[in-house]
Design a protein around this motif. Structure first.
Motif, mmCIF file in Angstrom:
data_model
loop_
_atom_site.group_PDB
_atom_site.id
_atom_site.type_symbol
_atom_site.label_atom_id
_atom_site.label_comp_id
_atom_site.label_asym_id
_atom_site.label_seq_id
_atom_site.Cartn_x
_atom_site.Cartn_y
_atom_site.Cartn_z
ATOM 1 N N THR A 77 32.890 57.116 33.497
ATOM 2 C CA THR A 77 33.807 56.139 32.927
ATOM 3 C C THR A 77 34.702 56.765 31.855
ATOM 4 O O THR A 77 35.924 56.703 31.950
ATOM 5 N N VAL A 81 38.681 58.384 32.173
ATOM 6 C CA VAL A 81 39.769 57.772 31.396
ATOM 7 C C VAL A 81 40.505 58.850 30.614
ATOM 8 O O VAL A 81 41.742 58.911 30.618
ATOM 9 N N SER A 272 42.967 40.337 35.800
ATOM 10 C CA SER A 272 42.767 41.741 36.144
ATOM 11 C C SER A 272 42.539 41.880 37.643
ATOM 12 O O SER A 272 42.938 42.880 38.243
ATOM 13 N N SER A 276 44.817 44.185 40.186
ATOM 14 C CA SER A 276 44.196 45.277 40.929
ATOM 15 C C SER A 276 43.787 44.860 42.339
ATOM 16 O O SER A 276 42.824 45.386 42.887
ATOM 17 N N LEU A 319 45.883 50.059 33.310
ATOM 18 C CA LEU A 319 44.772 49.904 32.375
ATOM 19 C C LEU A 319 45.248 49.278 31.069
ATOM 20 O O LEU A 319 44.611 48.355 30.533
ATOM 21 N N VAL B 129 37.122 48.534 31.357
ATOM 22 C CA VAL B 129 37.884 49.464 32.190
ATOM 23 C C VAL B 129 37.587 49.166 33.659
ATOM 24 O O VAL B 129 36.498 49.426 34.136
ATOM 25 N N THR B 133 41.250 51.415 38.350
ATOM 26 C CA THR B 133 42.320 52.102 37.624
ATOM 27 C C THR B 133 42.006 53.573 37.421
ATOM 28 O O THR B 133 42.907 54.398 37.399
ATOM 29 N N THR B 134 40.728 53.922 37.262
ATOM 30 C CA THR B 134 40.420 55.304 36.921
ATOM 31 C C THR B 134 40.046 56.142 38.139
ATOM 32 O O THR B 134 39.676 57.296 37.993
#
Lengths: 341, 287
Positions: A77, A81, A272, A276, A319, B129, B133-134
């Motif tokens: 994670t 990022v 969100s 997405s 993000l 998060v 996205t990552t």
């Protein structure tokens, strides 16, 4: 594995604390034991006869348990990022060893090439769909929290789509929207003879896909609302009924305030989720006829066109938007603790 | 749950109308949900010839026990290996999630240590998060470990990104009295023994929740296996079904059979575990 990673984490906190953290591990463990609450130190004192090694182990214990989760959390994670932000300032293609720093070029490209930005308009369809979804879910949750015949059957039917495999849903609805498929047949039965390719034009394709996503995700919202409504004490309704309140009053003054935390959680999840959206449009149209969403575009940029740098910049933008939405929502609805479990 | 016992006998006719409308809306919603699924079930039982005659999607199949399409879907869709791969990934990632989540929850709740707040914050912030996205950057990391195109890639990703389960476990660990730990410690049990012999058995309801929620998520996930396991041998349920459509283009009777094959296990699990599933999702989402 747990042992080595345990020491890793421990070393990390050494660097974090500067000079005080540089002492020998045994001393640090001892300090930690001192910091423990009275009850636990009392327990530890009972074992003070134990060798030093044992006390070291006690200080290390929580880290041994946390080692695996922390390593996974940081690796999958936080490291991504950080890397993503770094890539977003480069022209890396994702494969070659060379990458050069290009400053904010990717971001400029993202905001100046209209076709890259258009995907956000597609999210608008999904956002509108989530409004419908929340209202409908709220209606059914309210209705089904009262005594209704076949209550459990309806509950199951409304929730089940959420559990179905996304690819299967994609195929079910590809067939549904086919020429001469389910939708056309049903409309034919109702006397409407439509002859249109539902997935043929950008507007109708996006509306159709957004409809599929309502069909798919309604159940989750519904079950969350239902759980929240049931945590409202039943006497309140009875009292309200004695006072002559009708269903709308009960909803407005008892249910709505009672489920506010879940409602606001749902709003964040919907926003969100809309930004997405990936599975349904990717499986059903592959992003054709103007149905490309932000995530489809990012995946294509990164894995088809090898523009890792640009894709990373896009992901950073996404993000940031999601974090901003969450932040605004937290401001508007101050952190009430969700206490439903 | 009869909260309004008297409402069964409508007091006024207005109530009666409202009641009818309510039921009507529920029936309409059920039709909207079930119709697309039923039609796919019907289509899966039709023969190629029936499909060619274009009898319309709502037509009943001639032979309700025609399972030829299922055989085709099962064999050509490589469903057996797909179910095998999915089971493998499910087993490891769900077990891993349970162990990792419960250990983290135990350490966070039962120990006071330096950086405890920081650790909790790290887990908290990570929920903000979204994984999608990552993914571009995560891909590079998975690749650098040499896990790309192996079943371990999804397994570690499912284990590593599951923060919700830590919250569910945390809730339950909190409700277990500390005195139990302490008496065990006086009997000479060490931390690991306490975790294994006392905490873990008492966490059974939470474990059930996590297994169900995680299991369903993993079974249905498309994105991660699609990105990380491109080889055909490594197809899971989602990716195998996705690839199956390719060679069968417009053969909707075969594709439908494939979709039904994939939906069926979910339906069975749902029917048997309904109550736990609702609770699980309520808990999972509201932490």
């Amino acid at each position: 594995m747990a042992d080595t990673t345990g020491t890793d984490t421990n070393e990390k906190d050494t660097t974090g604390t500067g000079p005080t953290g540089t002492g020998r591990p045994a001393e640090r463990a001892a300090r930690r034991a001192e910091a423990a609450p009275a009850a636990r130190t009392a327990l530890a004192r009972g074992r003070d006869r134990a060798p030093r090694g044992l006390r070291l182990r006690r200080g290390l214990t929580p880290w041994l348990f946390l080692a695996a989760p922390l390593v996974l959390l940081i690796t999958f994670t936080y490291a991504p990022v950080a890397n993503m932000v770094a890539y977003s300032f480069t022209d890396w293609d994702g494969v070659s060893p060379e990458l050069s720093y290009t400053g904010a070029e990717n971001y400029v490209e993202l905001f100046t090439r209209p076709e890259l930005f258009e995907v956000f308009f597609v999210s608008g369809y999904y956002l509108a769909a989530s409004v419908v979804q929340i209202v409908v879910a709220l209606y059914f949750a309210t209705v089904l929290s009262f005594d209704v015949r076949f209550r459990n059957f309806f509950k199951g039917v409304l929730f089940f789509p959420y559990l179905i495999n996304g690819v299967a849903i994609g195929f079910v609805f590809l067939y549904f929207f086919q020429d001469g498929g389910t939708l056309d047949s049903v409309l034919g039965l109702l006397g409407v003879h439509s002859d249109r390719a539902w997935l043929g034009t950008p507007v109708s394709a996006n509306v159709s896909l957004a409809g599929v996503s309502v069909w798919r995700y309604l159940g989750l919202n519904f079950v969350l609302f239902l759980g929240a409504i049931q945590s409202v004490p039943g006497e309140l309704y009875e009292a309200a009924e004695l006072d002559g309140a009708n269903r709308w009053h009960q909803f407005r003054y008892i249910i709505a305030p009672g489920i506010r935390p879940v409602l606001s959680l749902t709003v964040i999840l919907s926003i969100s989720g809309s930004l997405s959206a990936f599975e349904v449009p990717f499986i059903m149209t592959g992003g054709a006829t103007g149905t490309e969403t932000f995530v489809i575009q990012t995946v294509k940029l990164a894995f088809q066109f090898n523009k890792t740098g640009l894709a990373s910049a896009a992901a950073v933008v996404l993000l940031l938007i999601i974090l901003a939405v969450t932040w605004v929502q937290r401001r508007l609805v101050p952190d009430d603790k969700v206490d439903l479990v | 749950m009869s909260r309004t016992p008297r409402s069964r006998r409508p007091r006024t006719s207005r109530r009666g109308i409202a009641r009818t409308l309510t039921h009507l809306s529920l029936v309409v919603a059920s039709v909207v949900v079930l119709l697309p699924l039923l039609v796919v079930l019907l289509t899966s039982l039709k023969s190629e010839k029936e499909m060619a005659n274009d009898s319309g999607a709502l037509q009943l199949p001639d032979d309700l026990l025609n399972f030829d399409n299922y055989v085709t879907a099962f064999q050509d869709g490589r469903m057996l290996s797909a179910f095998g791969n999915t089971a493998f990934i499910l087993l490891f990632s769900v077990t891993g999630t349970v162990i990792i989540g419960s250990m983290a929850a135990y350490a966070i709740d039962r120990y006071t240590f330096r950086f405890r707040k920081l650790v909790v914050a790290l887990f908290l912030v990570a929920t903000l998060v979204p994984g999608v996205t990552t993914q571009v950057a995560t891909f590079q990391i998975v690749d650098s470990f040499g896990m790309f195109d192996s079943r371990w890639a999804p397994i570690v990703l499912y284990m590593g990104t599951d923060i919700v389960s830590i919250y569910i476990f945390l809730q339950f660990v909190r409700s277990i009295p500390v005195s139990l730990d302490e008496s065990a410690r006086l009997d000479g049990a060490n931390a690991f023994t306490i975790y294994r012999k006392i905490i873990l058995p008492l966490l059974k309801p939470a474990i059930a929740t996590v297994v169900i929620v995680k299991g369903i998520t993993v079974y249905n996930d498309f994105y991660i296996p699609f990105l990380y396991m491109p080889s055909e041998d490594l197809g899971v349920i989602s990716t195998s079904l996705f690839r199956f459509k390719g060679p069968f283009g417009a053969h909707w009777e075969n594709i439908s059979a494939g979709a039904v094959l994939v939906i069926l296990p979910t339906l069975l699990v749902f029917l048997f575990l309904q109550r736990y599933i609702y609770n699980g999702f309520t808990r999972g989402a509201t932490k």
